[in-house]
Design an enzyme around this catalytic site. Sequence first.
Site, mmCIF file in Angstrom:
data_model
loop_
_atom_site.group_PDB
_atom_site.id
_atom_site.type_symbol
_atom_site.label_atom_id
_atom_site.label_comp_id
_atom_site.label_asym_id
_atom_site.label_seq_id
_atom_site.Cartn_x
_atom_site.Cartn_y
_atom_site.Cartn_z
ATOM 1 N N HIS A 1 0.845 -1.189 0.000
ATOM 2 C CA HIS A 1 0.000 0.000 0.000
ATOM 3 C C HIS A 1 0.882 1.240 0.000
ATOM 4 O O HIS A 1 1.855 1.319 0.747
ATOM 5 C CB HIS A 1 -0.903 0.020 1.240
ATOM 6 C CG HIS A 1 -1.813 1.212 1.249
ATOM 7 N ND1 HIS A 1 -3.019 1.219 0.571
ATOM 8 C CD2 HIS A 1 -1.683 2.435 1.799
ATOM 9 C CE1 HIS A 1 -3.592 2.402 0.735
ATOM 10 N NE2 HIS A 1 -2.799 3.161 1.468
ATOM 11 N N ASP B 1 -15.199 3.022 6.448
ATOM 12 C CA ASP B 1 -14.157 3.884 5.865
ATOM 13 C C ASP B 1 -14.683 4.628 4.642
ATOM 14 O O ASP B 1 -14.379 5.803 4.453
ATOM 15 C CB ASP B 1 -12.914 3.063 5.492
ATOM 16 C CG ASP B 1 -11.865 3.949 4.836
ATOM 17 O OD1 ASP B 1 -11.379 4.870 5.518
ATOM 18 O OD2 ASP B 1 -11.579 3.776 3.634
ATOM 19 N N ARG C 1 -14.283 13.061 5.656
ATOM 20 C CA ARG C 1 -12.965 13.658 5.950
ATOM 21 C C ARG C 1 -12.498 14.514 4.779
ATOM 22 O O ARG C 1 -11.908 15.578 4.968
ATOM 23 C CB ARG C 1 -11.931 12.557 6.209
ATOM 24 C CG ARG C 1 -12.123 11.868 7.546
ATOM 25 C CD ARG C 1 -11.248 10.637 7.647
ATOM 26 N NE ARG C 1 -9.848 10.915 7.485
ATOM 27 C CZ ARG C 1 -8.959 10.037 6.985
ATOM 28 N NH1 ARG C 1 -9.342 8.839 6.609
ATOM 29 N NH2 ARG C 1 -7.703 10.366 6.869
ATOM 30 N N SER D 1 -7.963 3.944 8.591
ATOM 31 C CA SER D 1 -8.498 3.851 7.231
ATOM 32 C C SER D 1 -7.696 2.853 6.394
ATOM 33 O O SER D 1 -8.246 1.952 5.763
ATOM 34 C CB SER D 1 -8.459 5.250 6.607
ATOM 35 O OG SER D 1 -8.652 5.206 5.234
ATOM 36 N N LYS E 1 -8.688 -1.592 5.778
ATOM 37 C CA LYS E 1 -8.915 -2.104 4.424
ATOM 38 C C LYS E 1 -7.929 -3.212 4.090
ATOM 39 O O LYS E 1 -8.269 -4.199 3.454
ATOM 40 C CB LYS E 1 -8.784 -0.964 3.403
ATOM 41 C CG LYS E 1 -10.009 -0.069 3.385
ATOM 42 C CD LYS E 1 -9.868 1.075 2.410
ATOM 43 C CE LYS E 1 -8.875 2.103 2.885
ATOM 44 N NZ LYS E 1 -8.911 3.394 2.251
HETATM 45 N N1 URA Z 1 -5.328 6.474 1.987
HETATM 46 C C1 URA Z 1 -6.355 5.851 2.646
HETATM 47 O O1 URA Z 1 -6.814 4.794 2.257
HETATM 48 N N2 URA Z 1 -6.847 6.450 3.747
HETATM 49 C C2 URA Z 1 -6.386 7.618 4.218
HETATM 50 O O2 URA Z 1 -6.878 8.077 5.220
HETATM 51 C C3 URA Z 1 -5.326 8.257 3.525
HETATM 52 C C4 URA Z 1 -4.812 7.666 2.404
#
Ligand code: URA
Length: 434
Positions: free
Chosen positions: A82, A161, A168, A183, A187
């Site tokens: 990620h 999320d 947000r 967040s 995931k």
């Molecule tokens: N990427 C994400 O998935 N969440 C965030 O809060 C910031 C970047």
Amino acid sequence: MTAYEIIARKRDGKHLSEEEIEFFISQYMENNIRDYQMAAFLMAVYFRGMSEEEIFALTRAYLESGEVIDLSSIPGVKVDKHSTGGVGDKVSIVLAPLAASLGVKVPMISGRGLGHTGGTLDKLESIPGFQVFGTLEQFKRQVAEIGVAMLGQTDTVVPADRQIYALRDVTATVESIPLITASIMSKKIAEGIDALVLDVKFGNGAFMQEVAKAEELAHQLIKVGNAFGKKVTAYLTSMEQPLGNKVGNWLEIAECLDCLHGGGPEDLLEVILTLTGEMVFLAGQAARLEEARQMCREALQDGRAFRKFLEMVEYQGGDVKSVQEPEHYPVARYLETVVAEKSGVVTGFDTRQVGLAAVELGAGRLRKEDDVDPQAGIVLFKKIGDRVEKGEALCELHTNKPDSLPNATMRLLQAIRIGSDTPQPSPLILKRIQ
Ligand code: URA
């Protein structure tokens, strides 16, 4: 326990219990807590922060809002990567098939462009026919059969999320370490992975611009991952200039194809080899990192990674011919060269401005409902440290919206800084953290 009390306690800097955090998220998902209350809570978290226990509880509450994919029936170690997001960051598109070609199982759920940064899904969709949405069953079957799947988040994976992120985005509460951690990690944990490699960006094109903040985020992400039983390694990598030479959806796919054929720009290749090498190492396919990196290099050079990429494109309904013969892909109708206004050396980039110029040309969204233009973007001819003469081409703009050209040109002339002193570039890969 009421929403009001919980918001007030966080506002006053008090520690929230696991029950309070779980209550707040679950009641929000049931519509018993409203957006304005969630927005107040998010702003309180933004200013007051959260302890490790609170971040862990928030991640768990997010995770419990949806389904966790069970990949345990698929043999092999499942590893994902990620990135916290950047400009020209196309690493996933090479890394996922490359790791899979070396026996790693890669269940990757990606996102769309956000703000000035591009998104893997938008890039993949520039391949005609490529499908990024499917059921979780299809996702699992694809990982089992070919070892790699790159899809978008479904409605059932961490719905908390999806909703909170959208809030947000419009309440200036994105740049908060506890909120980013919950967040991202919810995931990734929901994907059913065993291990994760994180690319935490720093520099003026990153969400966390300061190295110290990026490092703090990396440590927090690792702690939460470890608490959920996942092996996590993070790299701090530079976003002081765009990664590679191309920014924009198809343009970036074309650059990925260069890498998959054993070429590609040096900086991009370096990040790909480092992160994919780490995945191969975490999956236990190599005894040492250096060996894993060499395996990656060979799989790019001998065509294994490209063949795996073709397999993935075909599996997800994409037009294989378009990536076998990228020279036939249509080019945007308007191309404009931006030339240097003076001679000197490229001393730096305002990377965020480059990303915003690409958005303006059509490569990203100005409003949530906008479509992205697969052909739009920027080809950079100069990077930090390169010599440039007055009148020489700095970059080429690609667009189907000619009205966007004057503004995008202005942004790039400001974004590419030319000076007289050769700069000391910051390291591309600053640190490995475990
Ligand atoms: N990427 C994400 O998935 N969440 C965030 O809060 C910031 C970047």
